[in-house]
Design an enzyme around this catalytic site. Sequence first.
Site, PDB file in Angstrom:
ATOM      1  N   ARG A  97      49.800 -38.626  13.283  1.00 22.07           N
ATOM      2  CA  ARG A  97      49.999 -38.627  11.824  1.00 22.07           C
ATOM      3  C   ARG A  97      50.176 -37.178  11.361  1.00 22.07           C
ATOM      4  NH1 ARG A  97      45.304 -41.500   8.812  1.00 22.07           N
ATOM      5  NH2 ARG A  97      46.334 -43.438   9.379  1.00 22.07           N
ATOM      6  N   ARG A 166      41.344 -35.469   4.392  1.00 22.73           N
ATOM      7  CA  ARG A 166      42.589 -36.100   4.838  1.00 22.73           C
ATOM      8  C   ARG A 166      43.787 -35.596   4.039  1.00 22.73           C
ATOM      9  NH1 ARG A 166      42.100 -40.816   7.660  1.00 22.73           N
ATOM     10  NH2 ARG A 166      40.155 -40.841   8.813  1.00 22.73           N
ATOM     11  N   LYS A 229      35.603 -39.919   6.395  1.00 21.60           N
ATOM     12  CA  LYS A 229      36.833 -39.364   5.820  1.00 21.60           C
ATOM     13  C   LYS A 229      36.654 -39.012   4.344  1.00 21.60           C
ATOM     14  CE  LYS A 229      38.890 -43.347   6.899  1.00 21.60           C
ATOM     15  NZ  LYS A 229      39.853 -44.473   6.995  1.00 21.60           N
ATOM     16  N   LYS A 231      39.099 -38.082   0.853  1.00 19.70           N
ATOM     17  CA  LYS A 231      40.489 -38.083   0.380  1.00 19.70           C
ATOM     18  C   LYS A 231      40.645 -37.461  -0.996  1.00 19.70           C
ATOM     19  CE  LYS A 231      41.708 -42.026   3.218  1.00 19.70           C
ATOM     20  NZ  LYS A 231      42.200 -43.412   3.288  1.00 19.70           N
ATOM     21  N   CYS A 450      50.618 -52.493   4.871  1.00 22.18           N
ATOM     22  CA  CYS A 450      50.157 -51.559   5.897  1.00 22.18           C
ATOM     23  C   CYS A 450      50.838 -51.900   7.221  1.00 22.18           C
ATOM     24  CB  CYS A 450      48.643 -51.667   6.045  1.00 22.18           C
ATOM     25  SG  CYS A 450      48.133 -53.181   6.881  1.00 22.18           S
ATOM     26  N   CYS A 456      48.109 -51.350  15.146  1.00 26.12           N
ATOM     27  CA  CYS A 456      46.785 -51.104  14.585  1.00 26.12           C
ATOM     28  C   CYS A 456      45.715 -51.914  15.316  1.00 26.12           C
ATOM     29  CB  CYS A 456      46.758 -51.450  13.100  1.00 26.12           C
ATOM     30  SG  CYS A 456      45.116 -51.182  12.418  1.00 26.12           S
ATOM     31  N   CYS A 495      43.986 -56.410   7.377  1.00 26.05           N
ATOM     32  CA  CYS A 495      42.528 -56.561   7.446  1.00 26.05           C
ATOM     33  C   CYS A 495      41.943 -56.039   6.142  1.00 26.05           C
ATOM     34  CB  CYS A 495      41.968 -55.817   8.671  1.00 26.05           C
ATOM     35  SG  CYS A 495      41.671 -54.063   8.400  1.00 26.05           S
ATOM     36  N   CYS A 499      44.431 -50.421   3.631  1.00 21.31           N
ATOM     37  CA  CYS A 499      45.274 -49.234   3.777  1.00 21.31           C
ATOM     38  C   CYS A 499      46.466 -49.195   2.828  1.00 21.31           C
ATOM     39  CB  CYS A 499      45.758 -49.112   5.218  1.00 21.31           C
ATOM     40  SG  CYS A 499      44.407 -48.819   6.374  1.00 21.31           S
TER      41      CYS A 499
HETATM   42 FE1  SRM Z   1      44.098 -46.627   6.780  1.00 21.51          FE
HETATM   43  C1  SRM Z   1      42.047 -47.102   9.425  1.00 21.51           C
HETATM   44  C2  SRM Z   1      46.779 -46.965   8.730  1.00 21.51           C
HETATM   45  C3  SRM Z   1      45.970 -45.403   4.278  1.00 21.51           C
HETATM   46  C4  SRM Z   1      41.539 -47.283   4.577  1.00 21.51           C
HETATM   47  N1  SRM Z   1      44.361 -46.904   8.769  1.00 21.51           N
HETATM   48  C5  SRM Z   1      43.384 -47.030   9.712  1.00 21.51           C
HETATM   49  C6  SRM Z   1      43.974 -47.010  11.124  1.00 21.51           C
HETATM   50  C7  SRM Z   1      44.011 -45.606  11.610  1.00 21.51           C
HETATM   51  C8  SRM Z   1      43.308 -47.962  12.135  1.00 21.51           C
HETATM   52  C9  SRM Z   1      42.225 -47.411  13.019  1.00 21.51           C
HETATM   53  O1  SRM Z   1      41.273 -46.789  12.523  1.00 21.51           O
HETATM   54  O2  SRM Z   1      42.315 -47.660  14.216  1.00 21.51           O
HETATM   55  C10 SRM Z   1      45.406 -47.536  10.789  1.00 21.51           C
HETATM   56  C11 SRM Z   1      46.503 -47.142  11.771  1.00 21.51           C
HETATM   57  C12 SRM Z   1      47.543 -48.234  11.833  1.00 21.51           C
HETATM   58  C13 SRM Z   1      48.763 -47.861  12.576  1.00 21.51           C
HETATM   59  O3  SRM Z   1      49.014 -48.447  13.654  1.00 21.51           O
HETATM   60  O4  SRM Z   1      49.518 -47.019  12.103  1.00 21.51           O
HETATM   61  C14 SRM Z   1      45.550 -47.089   9.355  1.00 21.51           C
HETATM   62  N2  SRM Z   1      46.006 -46.155   6.586  1.00 21.51           N
HETATM   63  C15 SRM Z   1      46.989 -46.462   7.467  1.00 21.51           C
HETATM   64  C16 SRM Z   1      48.369 -46.206   6.885  1.00 21.51           C
HETATM   65  C17 SRM Z   1      49.380 -45.744   7.917  1.00 21.51           C
HETATM   66  C18 SRM Z   1      48.853 -47.496   6.185  1.00 21.51           C
HETATM   67  C19 SRM Z   1      50.317 -47.545   5.842  1.00 21.51           C
HETATM   68  O5  SRM Z   1      50.910 -48.560   6.184  1.00 21.51           O
HETATM   69  O6  SRM Z   1      50.868 -46.622   5.248  1.00 21.51           O
HETATM   70  C20 SRM Z   1      47.994 -45.187   5.813  1.00 21.51           C
HETATM   71  C21 SRM Z   1      48.040 -43.776   6.308  1.00 21.51           C
HETATM   72  C22 SRM Z   1      47.640 -42.812   5.259  1.00 21.51           C
HETATM   73  C23 SRM Z   1      47.837 -41.383   5.600  1.00 21.51           C
HETATM   74  O7  SRM Z   1      48.999 -40.969   5.695  1.00 21.51           O
HETATM   75  O8  SRM Z   1      46.841 -40.662   5.733  1.00 21.51           O
HETATM   76  C24 SRM Z   1      46.551 -45.587   5.510  1.00 21.51           C
HETATM   77  N3  SRM Z   1      43.786 -46.301   4.796  1.00 21.51           N
HETATM   78  C25 SRM Z   1      44.739 -45.887   3.911  1.00 21.51           C
HETATM   79  C26 SRM Z   1      44.276 -46.071   2.571  1.00 21.51           C
HETATM   80  C27 SRM Z   1      45.064 -45.774   1.310  1.00 21.51           C
HETATM   81  C28 SRM Z   1      44.784 -44.414   0.749  1.00 21.51           C
HETATM   82  O9  SRM Z   1      44.117 -43.605   1.380  1.00 21.51           O
HETATM   83  O10 SRM Z   1      45.255 -44.128  -0.340  1.00 21.51           O
HETATM   84  C29 SRM Z   1      43.011 -46.629   2.648  1.00 21.51           C
HETATM   85  C30 SRM Z   1      42.128 -47.104   1.464  1.00 21.51           C
HETATM   86  C31 SRM Z   1      41.510 -45.996   0.704  1.00 21.51           C
HETATM   87  C32 SRM Z   1      40.168 -45.635   1.290  1.00 21.51           C
HETATM   88  O11 SRM Z   1      40.153 -44.836   2.216  1.00 21.51           O
HETATM   89  O12 SRM Z   1      39.164 -46.177   0.832  1.00 21.51           O
HETATM   90  C33 SRM Z   1      42.708 -46.757   4.051  1.00 21.51           C
HETATM   91  N4  SRM Z   1      42.114 -47.062   6.973  1.00 21.51           N
HETATM   92  C34 SRM Z   1      41.258 -47.366   5.943  1.00 21.51           C
HETATM   93  C35 SRM Z   1      39.995 -47.782   6.496  1.00 21.51           C
HETATM   94  C36 SRM Z   1      38.748 -48.215   5.666  1.00 21.51           C
HETATM   95  C37 SRM Z   1      37.951 -47.050   5.225  1.00 21.51           C
HETATM   96  C38 SRM Z   1      36.658 -47.461   4.576  1.00 21.51           C
HETATM   97  O13 SRM Z   1      36.113 -46.674   3.811  1.00 21.51           O
HETATM   98  O14 SRM Z   1      36.146 -48.553   4.845  1.00 21.51           O
HETATM   99  C39 SRM Z   1      40.134 -47.732   7.899  1.00 21.51           C
HETATM  100  C40 SRM Z   1      39.063 -48.074   8.942  1.00 21.51           C
HETATM  101  C41 SRM Z   1      37.985 -47.058   9.046  1.00 21.51           C
HETATM  102  O15 SRM Z   1      38.110 -45.925   8.604  1.00 21.51           O
HETATM  103  O16 SRM Z   1      36.969 -47.422   9.633  1.00 21.51           O
HETATM  104  C42 SRM Z   1      41.479 -47.285   8.159  1.00 21.51           C
HETATM  105 FE1  SF4 Z   2      45.147 -51.658  10.207  1.00 24.28          FE
HETATM  106 FE2  SF4 Z   2      43.638 -52.905   8.457  1.00 24.28          FE
HETATM  107 FE3  SF4 Z   2      44.654 -50.524   7.844  1.00 24.28          FE
HETATM  108 FE4  SF4 Z   2      46.244 -52.600   7.967  1.00 24.28          FE
HETATM  109  S1  SF4 Z   2      44.540 -52.358   6.532  1.00 24.28           S
HETATM  110  S2  SF4 Z   2      46.630 -50.595   8.923  1.00 24.28           S
HETATM  111  S3  SF4 Z   2      45.353 -53.805   9.581  1.00 24.28           S
HETATM  112  S4  SF4 Z   2      43.179 -50.927   9.418  1.00 24.28           S
END
Ligand code: SRM
Ligand code: SF4
Length: 585
Positions: A97, A166, A229, A231, A450, A456, A495, A499
């Site tokens: 990333r 981040r 993390k 943000k 997402c 993922c 899930c 994201c």
């Molecule tokens: Fe996310 C984890 C993809 C934005 C909340 N996110 C992941 C992972 C890395 C899975 C993992 O941990 O193994 C995913 C990788 C999937 C893949 O194959 O690419 C993933 N997140 C993404 C992206 C690529 C979604 C997209 O389709 O664009 C976004 C990348 C953002 C970036 O460029 O940095 C992405 N993730 C977000 C957002 C939106 C935001 O930040 O504005 C959120 C919700 C906001 C927040 O953080 O509360 C988000 N991602 C999560 C979470 C839940 C965090 C939590 O507090 O519970 C996880 C899982 C974790 O961290 O345990 C996660």
């Molecule tokens: Fe993966 Fe869940 Fe984030 Fe979708 S919402 S990219 S399934 S961790």
Amino acid sequence: GITSMSTDTIARDGPTDRSRDLSQPLDRLGPDETLKAGSDQLRGTISAGLEAELTAAVPGDDIKLMKFHGLYQQDDRDLRDERRRQRLEPAYRFMARVRLPGGVLSSSQWLKLDELGRAYASETLRLTTRQTFQLHRVHKKDLRAVIQGLHDVLLDTKAACGDDSRGVMASINPELSALHAEVYALAKQASEHAIPKTGAYREIWYGEERTLTDGPEEPLYGKTYMPRKFKIGFVIPPVNDIDVYAQDLGFIAIIEGRELKGFNIAIGGGMGRTDQAPKTYPRLASVIGFVPKDKVIATCDAVMMVQRDYGDRVDRGRARFKYTIDDKGLDFIKAEIEARLGFPLEPARPYDFTSNGDVIGWQRGEDGREHFTLFVENGRVSNFADIALLDGLRAIAQTHKGNFRVTPNQNLVIADIEPEDRPAIEALLLEYRLASLNKGSGLRLNSMACVAFPTCGLAMAESERYLPKLVEKIDAILAGHGLAQEPITIRMTGCPNGCARPYIAEIGLTGRAPGKYNLYLGGGFHGQRLNKMVLENVGEQAILELLGKVIEHFASERLPNERFGDFAIRVGHAAEVTEGRFFND
Ligand code: SRM
Ligand code: SF4
């Protein structure tokens, strides 16, 4: 070894512990804390793991440490069963990333990403919901080539993941040229300031020698970094494109006259939740006051220090800043921030948001330059069977003298085009038929999904590969009621982690199991209100049936200009169900 380090040693090292919240007993710190503390500032055994040729994977501890370097180990889930049957190790690959504050990149940076995507990442690039790029399916042996390639054009993957600051977001604002430049510069500065300072990245990926530092390698983070993390995002009203209420720390630009005065501070936003775990929940950020613009970096420091010192380091499920705030109380947290700033926050100033979407198509900036926002469905840039999007954008980058901006809605702005250069860009948009991508319905142009399957590791249901088909079916219902062009936000995730920020969409869907989703309704059109779950763990038929009813009702009973989400709330379609119970009309 990494995990044998005693927690006492951790306690004495680094700034974290000087002011640590004493209610968290040191002997109960979570295993990730021990790992971070014993990692030699994120070096671990990453270099050795990269050399190991017998496996395409890296050791477990390094998987976690590599996140701080913007790299995730994944495996192709489409192939999992087959590989298991063949007694092969899973098809391990890495996702890289990029760190791209505010989503802004030059044409030469685009061309490098295109080149790396073609060479190492299955000929595809993925724009993300935080305005950057992901390269998927990179082989371990190619990781250094990818990171050095990014370095050639001054890009890196530092802190794109991990317990640190981040990707910093910033509004794209095509029409507000001067304000965009000013706020973007602050976002970039905040990112540079808040990322880890360890030399680990340079040594491992660029092959540089380790140099001795005078003081601690990580003045802000210490040895244990953040609890989770963190943000940061900057928004320029009236468009809340970054979803400022979903950020741990949001800066809301306050404009008086045409001048940027400073920012309202919003803290404690977050989306992630876990099904059947009521201690986890999405939370909208709380606006706690105003700071002048020269206090942005000091504010980042102060807020991050408070979360660093008080965040939960025992239970990672409760370690985000939103829970720290709810556990300690907003007033307490605000006072701690002010104590670290050394001055009180001023009262928050008025501002107004109108939407959180992108304006698709051409817009002109106040400086006369032109911007074209291209709808990129779910951020996926590939050469599709019908449209060669990757080739088309490469052709544009070969002539485009301005910048590109990745939007927080996974779209792309071809930005800063001088008026005399517009015809050439238009010709390429036509030649590659890219402009036709912008012809979607109001629902499609406001949709986000997402990544989910196949990369993922946390996905429970399809998202990116499924939402386009579902939108087509909902579009047919909307068209039947004359609502094909109605802008409605719909967001899907595979899930409950959220994201694609689904809990603030007018229609939200989060995956529970293959083909099964929770359905949420009633989010605010400009990201100001959480939606509510109306169906739990259901398939497509139930989703379409319920949406059909609500859309029909909306078409006949909506107030003038009333938004779909507001309507769902007003008439009671978004009456909350408790988990396990179903919506009942
Ligand atoms: Fe996310 C984890 C993809 C934005 C909340 N996110 C992941 C992972 C890395 C899975 C993992 O941990 O193994 C995913 C990788 C999937 C893949 O194959 O690419 C993933 N997140 C993404 C992206 C690529 C979604 C997209 O389709 O664009 C976004 C990348 C953002 C970036 O460029 O940095 C992405 N993730 C977000 C957002 C939106 C935001 O930040 O504005 C959120 C919700 C906001 C927040 O953080 O509360 C988000 N991602 C999560 C979470 C839940 C965090 C939590 O507090 O519970 C996880 C899982 C974790 O961290 O345990 C996660
Ligand atoms: Fe993966 Fe869940 Fe984030 Fe979708 S919402 S990219 S399934 S961790």
